[in-house]
Design an enzyme around this catalytic site. Structure first.
Site, PDB file in Angstrom:
ATOM      1  N   GLY A  96      50.623  32.915  42.685  1.00 40.00           N
ATOM      2  CA  GLY A  96      49.837  31.918  41.861  1.00 40.00           C
ATOM      3  C   GLY A  96      49.119  30.788  42.630  1.00 40.00           C
ATOM      4  O   GLY A  96      49.305  29.453  42.126  1.00 40.00           O
ATOM      5  N   SER A  97      48.321  31.072  43.648  1.00 46.50           N
ATOM      6  CA  SER A  97      47.464  30.059  44.473  1.00 46.50           C
ATOM      7  C   SER A  97      46.678  29.467  43.497  1.00 46.50           C
ATOM      8  O   SER A  97      46.419  28.229  43.516  1.00 46.50           O
ATOM      9  CB  SER A  97      47.017  30.608  45.578  1.00 46.50           C
ATOM     10  OG  SER A  97      45.953  31.629  45.332  1.00 46.50           O
ATOM     11  N   LEU A 174      48.465  40.161  35.087  1.00 41.22           N
ATOM     12  CA  LEU A 174      48.042  41.598  35.238  1.00 41.22           C
ATOM     13  C   LEU A 174      48.291  42.524  33.933  1.00 41.22           C
ATOM     14  O   LEU A 174      48.123  43.642  34.031  1.00 41.22           O
ATOM     15  CB  LEU A 174      49.041  42.320  36.471  1.00 41.22           C
ATOM     16  CG  LEU A 174      48.470  41.692  37.939  1.00 41.22           C
ATOM     17  CD1 LEU A 174      49.241  42.488  38.918  1.00 41.22           C
ATOM     18  CD2 LEU A 174      46.936  42.098  38.165  1.00 41.22           C
ATOM     19  N   LYS A 175      48.977  41.948  33.133  1.00 38.20           N
ATOM     20  CA  LYS A 175      49.165  42.389  31.889  1.00 38.20           C
ATOM     21  C   LYS A 175      48.228  42.299  30.845  1.00 38.20           C
ATOM     22  O   LYS A 175      47.425  41.260  30.876  1.00 38.20           O
ATOM     23  CB  LYS A 175      50.621  41.915  31.173  1.00 38.20           C
ATOM     24  CG  LYS A 175      51.750  42.069  32.014  1.00 38.20           C
ATOM     25  CD  LYS A 175      52.062  43.710  32.356  1.00 38.20           C
ATOM     26  CE  LYS A 175      53.310  43.712  33.022  1.00 38.20           C
ATOM     27  NZ  LYS A 175      53.829  45.130  33.180  1.00 38.20           N
ATOM     28  N   ILE A 177      46.219  41.213  27.824  1.00 44.42           N
ATOM     29  CA  ILE A 177      46.376  40.081  26.597  1.00 44.42           C
ATOM     30  C   ILE A 177      46.474  40.602  25.353  1.00 44.42           C
ATOM     31  O   ILE A 177      45.530  41.199  24.831  1.00 44.42           O
ATOM     32  CB  ILE A 177      45.343  39.157  27.041  1.00 44.42           C
ATOM     33  CG1 ILE A 177      45.128  38.339  28.272  1.00 44.42           C
ATOM     34  CG2 ILE A 177      45.572  37.852  25.998  1.00 44.42           C
ATOM     35  CD1 ILE A 177      46.438  37.684  28.749  1.00 44.42           C
ATOM     36  N   ASN A 191      39.452  34.099  32.377  1.00 44.98           N
ATOM     37  CA  ASN A 191      40.079  34.741  33.648  1.00 44.98           C
ATOM     38  C   ASN A 191      39.237  34.673  34.845  1.00 44.98           C
ATOM     39  O   ASN A 191      38.058  34.239  34.739  1.00 44.98           O
ATOM     40  CB  ASN A 191      40.227  36.188  32.961  1.00 44.98           C
ATOM     41  CG  ASN A 191      40.988  37.047  34.129  1.00 44.98           C
ATOM     42  OD1 ASN A 191      41.825  36.698  34.799  1.00 44.98           O
ATOM     43  ND2 ASN A 191      40.163  38.082  34.367  1.00 44.98           N
ATOM     44  N   HIS A 193      38.220  36.476  38.227  1.00 43.67           N
ATOM     45  CA  HIS A 193      38.069  37.981  38.794  1.00 43.67           C
ATOM     46  C   HIS A 193      37.556  37.632  40.221  1.00 43.67           C
ATOM     47  O   HIS A 193      36.469  36.980  40.274  1.00 43.67           O
ATOM     48  CB  HIS A 193      37.365  38.869  37.798  1.00 43.67           C
ATOM     49  CG  HIS A 193      37.100  39.967  38.488  1.00 43.67           C
ATOM     50  ND1 HIS A 193      38.214  41.100  38.257  1.00 43.67           N
ATOM     51  CD2 HIS A 193      36.290  40.982  39.177  1.00 43.67           C
ATOM     52  CE1 HIS A 193      37.961  42.243  38.690  1.00 43.67           C
ATOM     53  NE2 HIS A 193      36.705  42.024  39.212  1.00 43.67           N
ATOM     54  N   GLU A 263      37.641  30.928  44.923  1.00 41.37           N
ATOM     55  CA  GLU A 263      38.381  30.836  43.738  1.00 41.37           C
ATOM     56  C   GLU A 263      38.994  29.455  43.453  1.00 41.37           C
ATOM     57  O   GLU A 263      39.004  28.880  42.296  1.00 41.37           O
ATOM     58  CB  GLU A 263      39.163  32.054  43.524  1.00 41.37           C
ATOM     59  CG  GLU A 263      38.791  33.456  43.519  1.00 41.37           C
ATOM     60  CD  GLU A 263      39.883  34.640  43.200  1.00 41.37           C
ATOM     61  OE1 GLU A 263      40.924  34.355  42.694  1.00 41.37           O
ATOM     62  OE2 GLU A 263      39.911  35.606  43.983  1.00 41.37           O
TER      63      GLU A 263
HETATM   64  C1  GRF Z   1      43.119  36.439  42.395  1.00 42.90           C
HETATM   65  O1  GRF Z   1      42.356  37.072  43.463  1.00 42.90           O
HETATM   66  C2  GRF Z   1      42.188  36.448  41.154  1.00 42.90           C
HETATM   67  O2  GRF Z   1      40.795  36.721  41.251  1.00 42.90           O
HETATM   68  C3  GRF Z   1      42.741  37.751  40.503  1.00 42.90           C
HETATM   69  O3  GRF Z   1      44.232  37.893  40.726  1.00 42.90           O
HETATM   70  C4  GRF Z   1      44.281  37.120  42.153  1.00 42.90           C
HETATM   71  C5  GRF Z   1      45.309  36.002  41.878  1.00 42.90           C
HETATM   72  O4  GRF Z   1      45.837  35.411  43.006  1.00 42.90           O
HETATM   73  N1  GRF Z   1      42.611  37.813  39.014  1.00 42.90           N
HETATM   74  P1  GRF Z   1      46.709  34.140  42.863  1.00 42.90           P
HETATM   75  O5  GRF Z   1      48.034  34.619  42.197  1.00 42.90           O
HETATM   76  O6  GRF Z   1      46.117  33.105  42.364  1.00 42.90           O
HETATM   77  O7  GRF Z   1      46.725  33.759  44.472  1.00 42.90           O
END
Ligand code: GRF
Length: 299
Positions: A96-97, A174-175, A177, A191, A193, A263
């Site tokens: 969850g960064s 990862l599930k 929606i 989302n 990516h 991100e």
């Molecule tokens: C990120 O790389 C995001 O692009 C992908 O999953 C990862 C999540 O990383 N969908 P974090 O849990 O936010 O560190």
């Protein structure tokens, strides 16, 4: 006076969020030409919170232009004042960064909203633990076989409604929606990516697999994409991207770290735009972000 971008002028649609109040949602897509229609005027005048009062609307010309500080703006271009703080739900499966960076931005004032609930696919993932530390309620979804209560997709929608969630941010969830959620939150689920979609997206492209595929392809650039969520993987409309170089000797881990760094910044910028109602929809269905510094620029 003409706006500087005649193409946008004829094609801009009012964003769903710019016409919503805390308890009431109006139709999600109204063409700018509807501003002067009696129906729109009467809808607008019902809501005390609405930025565009009946009297103001009567002063607009036929294309919905208004004057602000001596410059002619479309309704959507005009900086809005009384914008309500937005309620965000974040969905995670891992550390969850991205969630942490968005949450921090809400607490330090960079994002005009609050993370009011976290949805986690794993009870004890890093994101869920961080949420509990910060006093943010956590919903585990989907529920596992051994959990005491079973939560259906409809229950999840009801729960999110009870928190008055305006926008849902997927951040490493990862599930799949559920369709019920997508239907209930039209144009309100994003989302992130870790590649430049539409390249290296779709089923099977997640985590380090994305970065390995980018390096193997010989692509010289990669970077995060933030897109709206539809019922397929990674196919919803693209809202924002950021480019990072792929270096000749990159390992997937090095590339992942460079992309993740961007991100964190990009999700905060996009969350700020959402909460400030700066996302608007072009007539061809592409969402664009109005620049905060210059309301006549789009990103
Ligand atoms: C990120 O790389 C995001 O692009 C992908 O999953 C990862 C999540 O990383 N969908 P974090 O849990 O936010 O560190």
């Amino acid at each position: 006076m003409e706006t500087q971008n005649p193409v946008l002028r004829s094609s801009v649609y009012r964003s769903a969020s710019s016409i919503q109040t805390r308890n009431t949602r109006l139709p999600t897509r109204l063409p700018i030409s509807a501003i002067g229609s009696p129906k729109w005027v009467s809808q607008c005048s019902l809501y005390a919170n609405c930025a565009h009062t009946n009297r103001n609307l009567q002063c607009r010309n036929s294309v919905g232009e208004a004057e602000y500080k001596g410059v002619s703006y479309l309704e959507d271009d005009k900086p809005k004042s009384n914008i309500t703080r937005k309620n965000l739900a974040v969905f995670v499966s891992g550390g969850g960064s991205n969630f942490r960076s968005v949450h921090t931005a809400t607490t330090n004032g960079d994002v005009h909203g609050d993370v009011v609930v976290l949805v986690a696919s794993k009870h004890d993932c890093g994101g869920a633990e961080y949420a509990r530390e910060k006093g943010i309620p956590v919903i585990v979804f989907p529920t596992t076989k051994d959990s005491q209560e079973v939560l259906s997709a409809e229950d999840l929608v009801v729960a999110l409604r009870s928190y008055e969630v305006d926008f849902i941010l997927l951040a490493g969830y990862l599930k799949l929606i559920p369709a019920e959620l997508i239907r209930s939150y039209t144009k309100a689920i994003l989302n992130i990516h870790p590649s430049l979609l539409p390249a290296f997206g779709g089923k099977g492209y997640y985590g380090m697999k994305v970065h390995k595929a980018v390096i193997a392809s010989g692509a010289r650039y990669s970077g995060p994409t933030i897109h709206y969520v539809d019922e397929e993987y990674d196919t919803g409309r693209i809202l924002a991207q950021r480019v990072v170089p792929v270096l000749a000797k990159d390992t997937p881990e090095e590339l992942a770290a460079r992309v993740l760094h961007e991100e964190h910044k990009l999700y905060v910028e996009v969350s700020a735009a959402l909460c400030e109602e700066r996302v608007i929809w072009r007539e061809d269905g592409v969402p664009i972000i109005r620049s905060k510094e210059n309301p006549l620029d789009y990103q």
